[in-house]
Motif scaffolding. Structure first.
Motif, PDB file in Angstrom:
ATOM      1  N   ASN B 528       0.821  -1.197   0.000  1.00  0.00           N
ATOM      2  CA  ASN B 528       0.000   0.000   0.000  1.00  0.00           C
ATOM      3  C   ASN B 528       0.867   1.264   0.000  1.00  0.00           C
ATOM      4  O   ASN B 528       1.514   1.593   0.986  1.00  0.00           O
ATOM      5  N   GLY B 529       0.853   1.949  -1.130  1.00  0.00           N
ATOM      6  CA  GLY B 529       1.702   3.129  -1.297  1.00  0.00           C
ATOM      7  C   GLY B 529       1.378   4.270  -0.358  1.00  0.00           C
ATOM      8  O   GLY B 529       2.247   5.094  -0.067  1.00  0.00           O
ATOM      9  N   ASN B 530       0.152   4.302   0.136  1.00  0.00           N
ATOM     10  CA  ASN B 530      -0.215   5.363   1.083  1.00  0.00           C
ATOM     11  C   ASN B 530       0.693   5.393   2.289  1.00  0.00           C
ATOM     12  O   ASN B 530       0.984   6.433   2.862  1.00  0.00           O
ATOM     13  N   HIS B 531       1.100   4.188   2.646  1.00  0.00           N
ATOM     14  CA  HIS B 531       1.980   4.041   3.789  1.00  0.00           C
ATOM     15  C   HIS B 531       3.212   4.936   3.631  1.00  0.00           C
ATOM     16  O   HIS B 531       3.638   5.614   4.565  1.00  0.00           O
ATOM     17  N   ILE B 532       3.765   4.942   2.434  1.00  0.00           N
ATOM     18  CA  ILE B 532       4.972   5.732   2.188  1.00  0.00           C
ATOM     19  C   ILE B 532       4.654   7.222   2.281  1.00  0.00           C
ATOM     20  O   ILE B 532       5.412   8.005   2.847  1.00  0.00           O
ATOM     21  N   ASP B 533       3.512   7.607   1.747  1.00  0.00           N
ATOM     22  CA  ASP B 533       3.138   9.020   1.843  1.00  0.00           C
ATOM     23  C   ASP B 533       3.019   9.440   3.296  1.00  0.00           C
ATOM     24  O   ASP B 533       3.395  10.549   3.666  1.00  0.00           O
ATOM     25  N   LYS B 534       2.514   8.525   4.098  1.00  0.00           N
ATOM     26  CA  LYS B 534       2.399   8.838   5.526  1.00  0.00           C
ATOM     27  C   LYS B 534       3.772   9.033   6.152  1.00  0.00           C
ATOM     28  O   LYS B 534       3.993   9.948   6.935  1.00  0.00           O
ATOM     29  N   LEU B 535       4.690   8.156   5.764  1.00  0.00           N
ATOM     30  CA  LEU B 535       6.051   8.278   6.293  1.00  0.00           C
ATOM     31  C   LEU B 535       6.644   9.634   5.907  1.00  0.00           C
ATOM     32  O   LEU B 535       7.292  10.308   6.697  1.00  0.00           O
ATOM     33  N   LEU B 536       6.400  10.026   4.678  1.00  0.00           N
ATOM     34  CA  LEU B 536       6.954  11.288   4.205  1.00  0.00           C
ATOM     35  C   LEU B 536       6.345  12.460   4.971  1.00  0.00           C
ATOM     36  O   LEU B 536       7.022  13.424   5.303  1.00  0.00           O
ATOM     37  N   LEU B 537       5.059  12.318   5.240  1.00  0.00           N
ATOM     38  CA  LEU B 537       4.370  13.359   5.982  1.00  0.00           C
ATOM     39  C   LEU B 537       4.997  13.539   7.354  1.00  0.00           C
ATOM     40  O   LEU B 537       5.218  14.644   7.841  1.00  0.00           O
ATOM     41  N   LYS B 538       5.328  12.393   7.944  1.00  0.00           N
ATOM     42  CA  LYS B 538       5.939  12.400   9.266  1.00  0.00           C
ATOM     43  C   LYS B 538       7.236  13.203   9.262  1.00  0.00           C
ATOM     44  O   LYS B 538       7.629  13.798  10.256  1.00  0.00           O
ATOM     45  N   HIS B 539       7.905  13.209   8.121  1.00  0.00           N
ATOM     46  CA  HIS B 539       9.188  13.902   8.041  1.00  0.00           C
ATOM     47  C   HIS B 539       9.071  15.234   7.298  1.00  0.00           C
ATOM     48  O   HIS B 539      10.025  15.678   6.678  1.00  0.00           O
ATOM     49  N   ALA B 540       7.891  15.821   7.377  1.00  0.00           N
ATOM     50  CA  ALA B 540       7.666  17.040   6.602  1.00  0.00           C
ATOM     51  C   ALA B 540       8.688  18.128   6.927  1.00  0.00           C
ATOM     52  O   ALA B 540       9.202  18.806   6.040  1.00  0.00           O
ATOM     53  N   ALA B 541       9.012  18.241   8.212  1.00  0.00           N
ATOM     54  CA  ALA B 541       9.949  19.301   8.611  1.00  0.00           C
ATOM     55  C   ALA B 541      11.321  19.052   7.999  1.00  0.00           C
ATOM     56  O   ALA B 541      11.963  19.968   7.474  1.00  0.00           O
ATOM     57  N   LEU B 542      11.730  17.792   8.057  1.00  0.00           N
ATOM     58  CA  LEU B 542      13.023  17.423   7.484  1.00  0.00           C
ATOM     59  C   LEU B 542      13.033  17.675   5.982  1.00  0.00           C
ATOM     60  O   LEU B 542      13.985  18.215   5.421  1.00  0.00           O
ATOM     61  N   ALA B 543      11.914  17.319   5.347  1.00  0.00           N
ATOM     62  CA  ALA B 543      11.813  17.512   3.905  1.00  0.00           C
ATOM     63  C   ALA B 543      11.974  18.985   3.553  1.00  0.00           C
ATOM     64  O   ALA B 543      12.627  19.345   2.576  1.00  0.00           O
ATOM     65  N   LYS B 544      11.409  19.824   4.390  1.00  0.00           N
ATOM     66  CA  LYS B 544      11.501  21.255   4.127  1.00  0.00           C
ATOM     67  C   LYS B 544      12.965  21.706   4.169  1.00  0.00           C
ATOM     68  O   LYS B 544      13.438  22.466   3.355  1.00  0.00           O
ATOM     69  N   ARG B 545      13.662  21.165   5.154  1.00  0.00           N
ATOM     70  CA  ARG B 545      15.063  21.528   5.296  1.00  0.00           C
ATOM     71  C   ARG B 545      15.874  21.035   4.094  1.00  0.00           C
ATOM     72  O   ARG B 545      16.706  21.756   3.548  1.00  0.00           O
ATOM     73  N   LEU B 546      15.578  19.808   3.700  1.00  0.00           N
ATOM     74  CA  LEU B 546      16.291  19.240   2.555  1.00  0.00           C
ATOM     75  C   LEU B 546      16.031  20.060   1.296  1.00  0.00           C
ATOM     76  O   LEU B 546      16.898  20.260   0.474  1.00  0.00           O
ATOM     77  N   LYS B 547      14.785  20.524   1.209  1.00  0.00           N
ATOM     78  CA  LYS B 547      14.380  21.261   0.021  1.00  0.00           C
ATOM     79  C   LYS B 547      15.307  22.459  -0.208  1.00  0.00           C
ATOM     80  O   LYS B 547      15.695  22.749  -1.326  1.00  0.00           O
ATOM     81  N   ARG B 548      15.661  23.095   0.874  1.00  0.00           N
ATOM     82  CA  ARG B 548      16.540  24.252   0.744  1.00  0.00           C
ATOM     83  C   ARG B 548      17.895  23.842   0.164  1.00  0.00           C
ATOM     84  O   ARG B 548      18.442  24.494  -0.708  1.00  0.00           O
ATOM     85  N   LEU B 549      18.406  22.725   0.656  1.00  0.00           N
ATOM     86  CA  LEU B 549      19.675  22.226   0.133  1.00  0.00           C
ATOM     87  C   LEU B 549      19.555  21.842  -1.338  1.00  0.00           C
ATOM     88  O   LEU B 549      20.429  22.119  -2.150  1.00  0.00           O
ATOM     89  N   LEU B 550      18.411  21.232  -1.633  1.00  0.00           N
ATOM     90  CA  LEU B 550      18.206  20.758  -2.999  1.00  0.00           C
ATOM     91  C   LEU B 550      18.188  21.912  -3.989  1.00  0.00           C
ATOM     92  O   LEU B 550      18.752  21.831  -5.065  1.00  0.00           O
TER      93      LEU B 550
END
Ligand SMILES: Nc1ncnc2c1ncn2[C@@H]1O[C@H](COP(=O)(O)OP(=O)(O)OP(=O)(O)O)[C@@H](O)[C@H]1O
Ligand SMILES: [Mg+2]
Lengths: 269, 793
Positions: B528-550
């Motif tokens: 179930n791919g939703n599971h992965i989306d949930k994981l990503l959601l959990k790391h939203a703050a981290l993703a935001k930080r990475l986005k700046r680096l990206l």
């Protein structure tokens, strides 16, 4: 080129170098046969010092180029300069070395862009030539000329790895930080610090090297240990000298700092 | 559907299902998954007990929940409490050497937990508390992950039993019995409570609740559900000292950095062994240390200042002392010596290793001396009491502390002889043992035999119990019978393409074994791919930080390169400046052109995931498995690389002998980071072994075919290459090393991210400098993308 030119590149005073193995003899053999040499090793472990020492020992001029990202082929080979009455060609350091028969040391070659690196290729095989395309000249390297590059594989970056085709043109030395006894001798000889204190610094260095890969990318280099020794010799309190030159520069990880600080305290108690 | 109608293809599966003897449809739905997990963790014998226990729980008449909970949780419990050794049969076979020493008298490690758990369940069943069985089982795995040892689990059961006994029963004088109102809440909160408290703290917290609310069912519920104010207040009060869990990394760094040593650190509870206070020790399973140390305060001598030794430094002292033994102590044959003689040898040897430790780090001395007791001379009366311990503790003090001030001439004589012995070097265990024996002989008294022993100020609590110092001839050195429990593998087959064969490097003969490993590839099954989306959601703050680096790394379509001698256009600014210089008679900069290039980022990346069974293990105290954390990390990485637009592929691998290396595509280079890919990642499972070389060669086969300037193969693994058919450990390590060399020849840059704290022993051999060990696995989700960015910057 006149011989005075050549003299200015000679290493006059013997640079102190403590051999770790038989690298001196091996380098001499490589030089006898004019094989290109690559010196690999972590930062501050004595690569540059070794090359200086060898140039002195062989009595050959040494031309050192610190490579960087912005360096272009022209920075190595040479370029035309504009002058009031026309243009004038100015040899780059690599060209000069090839002409006068110097050892050309390209320090931290991985820093240079790859299109820059390729200009050394014809100098490293049997041709031993350097084409100056813009000038329409083909230089035959002087019989004394030798190419030496240094390279820190510890950068651990794909972008800063040498091409296979470049690597495969060199004989290589794999340097690492010297063992405790040797490193102690080096610190003592280099700075005049007594052996007992020098030994303690080396111990702290090893503490950090044990943590490499566990939060530290590189341990503490011999160079940093030399800094600490220099400060202590100058009268700085050993604990502070160590914190300043050994711990603060290498990490911001609080757990690691605490561990290293503890090692320093425990060593100098 | 009933069990009778169920047909399992595999004869073993059939047998397991029959053993379970159940008709619950919900169990049947997940049975194969459950077995896959159980098989990966439990040995043969344990599996048998596991199924038996599940059957019994299924027949309690409490529906499917308790059975499901048990089936799901138990393998993780076993995992968390130490390598699978819970089965009675195995526990009796495996007697760790030194485990039953008379000298230390500690219980044999490895008593089984399952019988205790089952007995406890039956007790709940017979009491009015049967409803609490399910909540009990549901949190058993997270609880086990906090406790980390069987001894600790036994104490937890004891606390729960006590709570139950004292809160079950007649309320307001009724004669009917009532279930404990707090018990189910307690189970639900237990994982959290144990993240805050030691078992001793938990016990106090429970006691307080019982004492105050035994007769108030509702308030009892609030208390044990952590709802009431005093419940929270008591929790705060019970938190004290330096918890092992909070300094685990620092201790690991300490061992590695200062002592170049490392081992599994296992905490034990300090407060429950009434008979004998537990003492630190180490054996082949790790170094055992208390779960908490309070700061130690040594009151000042008159005119001086108090000395405070922090909990962290007490841990360090304890570990350093063990390191001393590991470095310098050689085990002595104990059979010919009396207990008194052994005690003396232990004191002398402890002092020898501490002296040597202090030579390495003089600063340790301050800590040792503060923690070491200072027995008062003459405190023990030899007419009435056995004073041997007292004499030895004084001597021990004197050997470490030049300012001991003791007058006794014999003591001073032996202190001098000890220092003379160590003056020339480290000496050895046998030499100090001689000295110790001579000391015992010289100072022997009749009263040493008295039953009344002087203990005060004689216990040096940072010292381990010295079980490693002795060997017994009679017992013999039997090898542990670990071989017996070879894991059983489910016999599924991967359909699809015929295998590809790869050579394997045999370092002994320095030749390749041709076509040695068979690699089967296939598409990873979907979940179930939703599971992965949930994981990503959990790391939203981290993703935001990475986005700046990206954004910094993102290829801008055209980059202007200025200061070129030759280029596609004249750079007017620079040209004019040069002209001015020129006119003014200065040397002009000839680099007056500029050119454009489309951004140079041309990297193909392949991520190869080790999917061997060890990934099912707990990642520290996170409550997550390594596999789950890897999923999170890989999701973040995939998301990040998608942003950058680098061609990126993901595959997993595991193996079950050289004949069956599985290579599972999770994401192809041409695929986007979409639901399809996510669903495969979500279904990721772990099992079997790690034949790394074959998988790398197969990955290289794809990566090598890419047209890219740079090719990067990232390998995420948690252990060393190994497989069940390879006895010689070096073999697959050397093969992987050879594979790295081959890939290097093909201009593929290999980089390993290892989650194995012991990786130092081999990872360097395989990957040279191209690796990182991530000690704190919980941080993998942020580390993996960061690492990738750093590598390709
Ligand atoms: N074998 C040695 N003998 C004498 N001095 C040494 C030796 N090794 C290291 N040193 C000392 O360490 C310092 C740093 O060495 P050096 O500059 O040669 O390092 P490097 O390997 O070239 O480092 P980098 O890769 O950062 O350029 C030297 O200045 C010298 O003081
Ligand atoms: Mg240098």
């Amino acid at each position: 080129m006149s011989s005075t030119d050549k003299e200015q590149y000679k290493v006059r005073k013997e640079p102190y170098y403590q051999a770790q193995g038989n690298e001196v003899a091996l380098f001499e053999a490589a030089y006898r046969n004019r094989l290109p040499v690559m010196v690999k090793g972590p930062t501050g472990c004595g690569k540059s010092r070794f090359v200086e020492h060898m140039a002195w020992k062989l009595g050959k001029p040494l031309i050192t180029v610190a490579c960087n990202e912005d360096m272009t082929a022209s920075d190595l080979v040479g370029r035309y300069l504009l002058e009031a009455n026309g243009t004038r060609w100015l040899d780059g350091p690599l060209t000069t070395a090839a002409r006068i028969g110097a050892i050309c040391y390209l320090d931290e070659i991985v820093e240079a862009r790859q299109d820059t690196t390729v200009v050394i290729h014809p100098l490293t095989d049997h041709r031993r030539t350097l084409p100056l395309d813009k000038k329409g000249e083909l230089i035959e390297a002087h019989p004394d000329f030798q190419l030496v590059i240094s390279y820190n594989p510890g950068y651990q970056s794909l972008m800063k790895d040498l091409k296979q085709s470049t690597k495969q043109r060199f004989t290589a030395f794999d340097f690492d930080y010297p063992d405790a006894a040797l490193e102690t001798t080096i610190l003592a000889k280099e700075t005049g610090l007594d052996e007992a204190l020098a030994g303690k610094l080396v111990k702290i260095g090893q503490t950090a090297r044990n943590l490499k890969g566990h939060g530290l990318d590189e341990g503490i280099s011999t160079r940093l240990l030399v800094y600490a020794a220099t400060l202590i010799k100058d009268g700085v309190n050993p604990v502070e000298a160590c914190q300043m030159s050994l711990v603060r520069p290498i990490t911001d990880d609080a757990d690691i700092r605490e561990t290293l600080d503890h090692a320093i305290d425990a060593t100098f108690a | 559907m009933t069990s009778a109608e169920t047909e399992y293809q595999h004869p073993l599966m059939k047998a397991y299902w029959a053993q379970l003897d159940t008709r619950f449809k919900q169990v049947e739905d997940v049975f194969e998954d459950l077995m896959a997990e159980a098989l990966a963790i439990l040995g043969r014998e344990e599996l048998h007990h596991y199924l038996d226990a599940a059957r019994i729980i299924g027949k309690l008449g409490r529906g499917v929940e308790p059975m499901l909970a048990f089936l799901e949780e138990w393998p993780s419990v076993v995992k968390a409490l130490g390598e699978a050794r819970t089965a009675p049969l195995l526990a009796s076979l495996a007697s760790p050497q030194g485990g039953a020493l008379p000298a230390s008298g500690r219980p044999v490690d490895g008593e089984a937990v399952l019988p205790d758990v089952m007995a406890f369940i039956m007790k709940m069943q017979k009491s009015p508390n049967g409803k609490a069985i399910t909540p009990f089982l549901q949190t058993l795995a997270p609880v086990a992950r906090k406790l980390l040892s069987r001894e600790q689990m036994a104490i937890y059961l004891e606390i729960a039993r006590d709570l139950m006994d004292r809160t079950t029963g007649s309320v307001h004088g009724h004669h009917t019995t009532f279930p404990s109102p707090g018990l189910p809440w307690f189970y639900a909160q237990a994982p959290f409570l144990l993240s805050q408290l030691t078992l001793a703290g938990l016990k106090n917290w429970v006691d307080y609740g019982v004492a105050n609310y035994r007769h108030h069912p509702e308030r009892q519920e609030d208390y044990f559900n952590l709802q009431s104010a005093d419940s929270k207040a008591v929790l705060q009060r019970e938190r004290h000292g330096t918890l092992f869990a909070d300094v685990e990394r620092k201790l690991d760094l300490y061992l590695r950095g200062l002592w170049n040593d490392s081992d599994h650190l296992v905490p034990y509870s300090t407060a429950f062994d009434e008979l004998r206070k537990p003492v630190p020790y180490y054996d082949k399973l790790g170094m055992r240390i208390p779960d908490v140390y309070d700061d130690f305060l040594l009151p000042a001598r008159p005119g001086g200042e108090d000395t405070r030794i922090s909990g962290l430094d007490r841990y360090r002292a304890t570990l350093a002392h063990m390191v001393g033994h590991r470095r310098w102590t050689t085990a002595q044959v104990a059979d010919n010596w009396s207990p008194f003689q052994r005690m003396a040898v232990e004191f002398f040897e402890d002092c020898r290793v501490e002296t040597l430790l202090c030579r390495e780090y003089p600063g340790l001395k301050r800590i040792f001396l503060a923690l070491h007791p200072q027995p008062r001379e003459g405190a023990c009366d030899p007419e009435t009491t056995s004073c041997l311990r007292h004499r030895l503790a004084m001597l021990s003090r004197a050997l470490l502390d030049p300012e001991h001030g003791y007058q006794d001439p014999t003591l001073n004589d032996y202190a001098a002889r000890f220092h003379a012995l160590l003056a020339g070097g480290p000496a050895d265990t046998a030499a100090v043992a001689d000295l110790a024996l001579s000391y015992v002989a010289r100072t022997r008294r009749q009263s040493d035999q008295f039953a009344k022993v002087w203990f005060e100020d004689t216990v040096v609590d940072y010292r381990d119990d010295n079980r490693q110092m002795w060997k017994f001839i009679e017992e013999g050195d039997e090898e542990d019978a670990f071989d017996e429990k070879r894991k059983i593998e489910p016999g599924e087959e991967l359909e699809g393409l015929p295998p590809r064969h790869y050579p394997e490097w045999d370092y002994k003969s320095q030749t390749y074994r041709p076509d040695w490993a068979s690699v089967y590839e296939g598409l990873h099954p979907r979940g179930n791919g939703n599971h992965i989306d949930k994981l990503l959601l959990k790391h939203a703050a981290l993703a935001k930080r990475l986005k700046r680096l990206l954004d910094l790394l993102k290829p801008q379509d055209k980059v202007r390169i200025r200061f070129q001698e030759e280029g596609s256009e004249l750079d007017l600014d620079v040209a004019i400046r040069s002209l001015i210089d020129f006119k003014g008679g200065a040397t002009p900069d000839p680099r007056i052109n500029m050119s454009h290039r489309t951004d140079g980022r041309d990297i193909a990346v392949m991520l190869l995931l080790d999917l061997s069974e060890s990934l099912n293990e707990q990642a520290g105290s996170s409550g997550q498995t390594i596999l789950e954390l890897s999923q999170e990390a890989v999701s973040l990485l995939a998301w990040a690389v998608e942003q950058l637009g680098d061609p990126f592929a993901i595959a997993g691998f595991h193996s079950n002998t050289r004949h069956d290396v599985r290579y599972l595509h999770v994401k192809g280079f041409s695929e986007h980071w979409d639901d399809e890919v996510k669903s495969r990642l979500a279904a990721m499972e772990a099992g079997w072994s790690t034949r790394m070389g074959a998988a790398m060669r197969h990955a290289a086969h794809y990566l090598g075919a890419r047209k890219a300037d740079k090719k990067l193969l990232l390998i995420l693994t948690d252990g060393q290459p190994s497989d069940v058919d390879s006895q010689d450990e070096r073999l697959l390590i050397e093969d992987a090393r050879q594979a790295v060399k081959e890939l290097d020849q093909e201009s593929i840059f290999t980089y390993c991210i290892s989650l194995d704290p012991k990786a130092d022993e081999y990872v360097n051999d395989i990957f040279g400098r191209q690796y990182t060990v991530i000690d704190n696995i919980q941080r993998l989700p942020e580390k993996l993308p960061e690492l990738f960015l750093a590598l390709t910057k």
